[in-house]
Write a protein that holds these residues in place. Structure first.
Motif, mmCIF file in Angstrom:
data_model
loop_
_atom_site.group_PDB
_atom_site.id
_atom_site.type_symbol
_atom_site.label_atom_id
_atom_site.label_comp_id
_atom_site.label_asym_id
_atom_site.label_seq_id
_atom_site.Cartn_x
_atom_site.Cartn_y
_atom_site.Cartn_z
ATOM 1 N N GLU A 168 0.964 -1.241 0.025
ATOM 2 C CA GLU A 168 0.039 -0.010 0.046
ATOM 3 C C GLU A 168 0.847 1.386 -0.027
ATOM 4 N N ALA A 169 2.336 1.209 -0.051
ATOM 5 C CA ALA A 169 3.053 2.219 0.041
ATOM 6 C C ALA A 169 3.294 3.005 -1.323
ATOM 7 N N SER A 170 3.907 4.227 -1.192
ATOM 8 C CA SER A 170 4.312 4.656 -2.713
ATOM 9 C C SER A 170 5.993 4.141 -2.901
ATOM 10 N N HIS A 171 6.707 4.115 -1.684
ATOM 11 C CA HIS A 171 7.990 3.955 -1.657
ATOM 12 C C HIS A 171 8.535 2.911 -0.521
ATOM 13 N N LEU A 172 9.142 2.099 -1.166
ATOM 14 C CA LEU A 172 9.931 1.203 -0.099
ATOM 15 C C LEU A 172 11.314 1.519 -0.006
ATOM 16 N N VAL A 173 11.770 1.593 1.090
ATOM 17 C CA VAL A 173 13.276 2.178 1.391
ATOM 18 C C VAL A 173 13.943 0.930 2.099
ATOM 19 N N VAL A 174 15.088 0.152 1.633
ATOM 20 C CA VAL A 174 15.879 -0.420 2.370
ATOM 21 C C VAL A 174 17.548 -0.271 2.448
ATOM 22 N N GLN A 175 18.083 -0.726 3.325
ATOM 23 C CA GLN A 175 19.415 -0.728 3.279
ATOM 24 C C GLN A 175 19.982 -2.147 3.634
ATOM 25 N N LEU A 176 21.328 -2.416 3.870
ATOM 26 C CA LEU A 176 21.935 -3.835 3.867
ATOM 27 C C LEU A 176 22.204 -4.343 5.309
ATOM 28 N N GLU A 177 21.378 -3.709 6.177
ATOM 29 C CA GLU A 177 21.654 -4.023 7.664
ATOM 30 C C GLU A 177 20.827 -5.113 8.090
ATOM 31 N N ARG A 178 19.823 -5.477 7.246
ATOM 32 C CA ARG A 178 18.963 -6.841 7.719
ATOM 33 C C ARG A 178 19.353 -7.860 6.606
ATOM 34 N N PRO A 179 18.912 -9.165 6.948
ATOM 35 C CA PRO A 179 19.377 -10.429 5.996
ATOM 36 C C PRO A 179 18.971 -10.002 4.682
ATOM 37 N N GLU A 180 19.950 -10.380 3.651
ATOM 38 C CA GLU A 180 19.545 -10.222 2.324
ATOM 39 C C GLU A 180 18.577 -10.826 1.617
ATOM 40 N N PRO A 181 18.210 -12.159 2.225
ATOM 41 C CA PRO A 181 16.923 -12.834 1.514
ATOM 42 C C PRO A 181 15.731 -12.079 1.921
ATOM 43 N N LEU A 182 15.686 -11.496 3.017
ATOM 44 C CA LEU A 182 14.547 -10.719 3.509
ATOM 45 C C LEU A 182 14.263 -9.441 2.502
ATOM 46 N N LEU A 183 15.443 -8.828 2.376
ATOM 47 C CA LEU A 183 15.436 -7.401 1.194
ATOM 48 C C LEU A 183 14.968 -7.846 -0.028
ATOM 49 N N ILE A 184 15.643 -9.023 -0.458
ATOM 50 C CA ILE A 184 14.947 -9.371 -1.756
ATOM 51 C C ILE A 184 13.439 -9.773 -1.844
ATOM 52 N N GLU A 185 13.264 -10.240 -0.692
ATOM 53 C CA GLU A 185 11.814 -10.761 -0.921
ATOM 54 C C GLU A 185 10.919 -9.297 -0.627
ATOM 55 N N ALA A 186 11.197 -8.418 0.096
ATOM 56 C CA ALA A 186 10.444 -7.146 0.189
ATOM 57 C C ALA A 186 10.459 -6.250 -1.045
ATOM 58 N N LEU A 187 11.691 -6.217 -1.718
ATOM 59 C CA LEU A 187 11.937 -5.341 -2.963
ATOM 60 C C LEU A 187 11.019 -6.136 -4.141
ATOM 61 N N ARG A 188 10.958 -7.409 -4.142
ATOM 62 C CA ARG A 188 10.226 -7.968 -5.250
ATOM 63 C C ARG A 188 8.692 -7.647 -4.910
ATOM 64 N N HIS A 189 8.486 -8.002 -3.748
ATOM 65 C CA HIS A 189 7.020 -7.740 -3.491
ATOM 66 C C HIS A 189 6.602 -6.365 -3.841
ATOM 67 N N ALA A 190 7.324 -5.319 -3.318
ATOM 68 C CA ALA A 190 7.376 -3.943 -3.659
ATOM 69 C C ALA A 190 6.961 -3.949 -5.165
ATOM 70 N N ARG A 191 8.015 -4.328 -6.195
ATOM 71 C CA ARG A 191 7.895 -4.084 -7.346
ATOM 72 C C ARG A 191 6.613 -4.695 -7.860
ATOM 73 N N ALA A 192 6.172 -5.952 -7.342
ATOM 74 C CA ALA A 192 5.059 -6.356 -7.903
ATOM 75 C C ALA A 192 3.864 -5.730 -7.665
ATOM 76 N N HIS A 193 3.800 -4.650 -6.639
ATOM 77 C CA HIS A 193 2.624 -3.931 -6.399
ATOM 78 C C HIS A 193 2.738 -2.438 -6.905
ATOM 79 N N GLY A 194 3.803 -2.274 -7.742
ATOM 80 C CA GLY A 194 4.038 -1.073 -8.251
ATOM 81 C C GLY A 194 4.487 0.258 -7.333
ATOM 82 N N VAL A 195 5.396 -0.613 -6.284
ATOM 83 C CA VAL A 195 5.989 0.371 -5.312
ATOM 84 C C VAL A 195 7.118 0.899 -5.705
#
Ligand code: ATP
Length: 296
Positions: free
Chosen positions: A129-156
């Motif tokens: 539901e967001a307009s922007h998802l912001v991430v850095q590298l201080e969380r586990p990489e698989p989590l970041l990839i999952e979150a970014l893919r999910h955002a992309r899939a929703h046009g975020v």
């Protein structure tokens, strides 16, 4: 109201000890001061964006301990949505920062609760539901990839600060609409020492690349070309900690409010020039009123 910006990242307590020199193995030295403050790149960027007027939710984790309670209160006091701030069995993340008289800092990070690696359904909804998802590298990489893919899939729109840098990050960079490395990170990731060449190279993978270069400002590349240069504002720095996170947070706040890229970048540079004149990370970040005053 639905937050427009979701920051998924780390929250740490910075434990800063000043001492004349580093201790030898087995030796005790007396320090001269000790300070604690909120830190972690995720928390820092969330605070910068919220102070700049962005509607922000933070996806993160703290421990079930005194430091965690302190961080939660800090994040809430900034008006950041903490529905997705989890309390875990692992301890609150810390960064132990030793500052010696030679000006060299040494930092030990214990990730603790920041190691949490799963994305819950309510967190996926928040991102979608967001307009922007912001991430850095201080969380586990698989989590970041999952979150970014999910955002992309929703046009975020996805924003990635590739710090602390490690190469290669091919998959993550390919999932970033806006990539905001500093000069060293850009050079490392692109594998070329020249900052503008690195920006150009990275912009073939990420859509918009903004490379920050300290007092030399920032350079922006899109689709294999430099499209603009953002001058730094003149400032007398006393502690540059948090400058980069201020820049990214304020940039995203502007973009989420519909500002053109150039305008959002100018506000980001103005804000970061204020942060460097004050001690601390999140504690040193300017409010919207201070940013507007600097821009006027
Ligand atoms: P840090 O790790 O210290 O938070 P960083 O390495 O991530 O910083 P920098 O490129 O050093 O990021 O700085 C980010 C932005 O902050 C710059 O693009 C610039 O606009 C501003 N800035 C940094 N240093 C200065 C300075 N000495 N004077 C004015 N502005 C500065």
């Amino acid at each position: 109201t639905t937050p427009r910006i979701v920051v998924l990242g780390s929250a740490n307590v910075d434990l800063v000890v000043r001492q004349p020199r580093r201790a030898e193995p087995g030796e005790t030295v007396f320090g001269t001061s000790f300070q604690t403050g909120p830190g972690g790149k995720g928390l820092n960027q969330a605070v910068a964006a919220a102070r700049a007027g962005g509607g922000v939710a933070f996806i993160g984790a703290v421990g079930d301990d005194a430091l965690g309670a302190q961080l939660r209160a800090t994040i809430e006091a900034e008006g950041i949505d903490t529905r997705a701030l989890r309390t875990t069995a692992a301890p609150t993340g810390i960064a132990q920062i030793t500052v010696t008289d030679d000006g060299e800092n040494s930092i030990t990070v214990v990730a603790g609760a920041n190691g949490l690696a799963d994305l819950r359904d309510d967190e996926r909804t928040l991102i979608a539901e967001a307009s922007h998802l912001v991430v850095q590298l201080e969380r586990p990489e698989p989590l970041l990839i999952e979150a970014l893919r999910h955002a992309r899939a929703h046009g975020v729109t996805t924003v990635l600060t590739p710090a602390p840098a490690r190469a290669p990050l091919t998959e993550l960079i390919g999932l970033a609409d806006v990539l905001v490395p500093n000069a060293g990170e850009a050079a490392l990731l692109a594998g070329v020492p020249d900052v503008e060449a690195a920006a150009v190279s990275l912009s073939r993978a990420a859509h918009t690349v903004v490379v920050t270069r300290g007092a030399d400002g920032a350079v922006v590349a899109q689709e294999g070309e430099i499209v603009s240069r953002v001058p730094a504002r003149r400032a007398t720095p006393i502690d540059t900690t948090g400058a980069g996170d201020t820049f990214t947070g304020v940039l995203v706040a502007g973009l989420s409010q519909g500002a053109p890229l150039g305008e959002a970048l100018a506000a980001a540079a103005a804000a970061a020039s204020i942060t460097v004149t004050r001690p601390g990370a999140a504690d040193s970040m300017p409010t919207r009123a201070e940013i507007d005053a600097a821009l006027a």
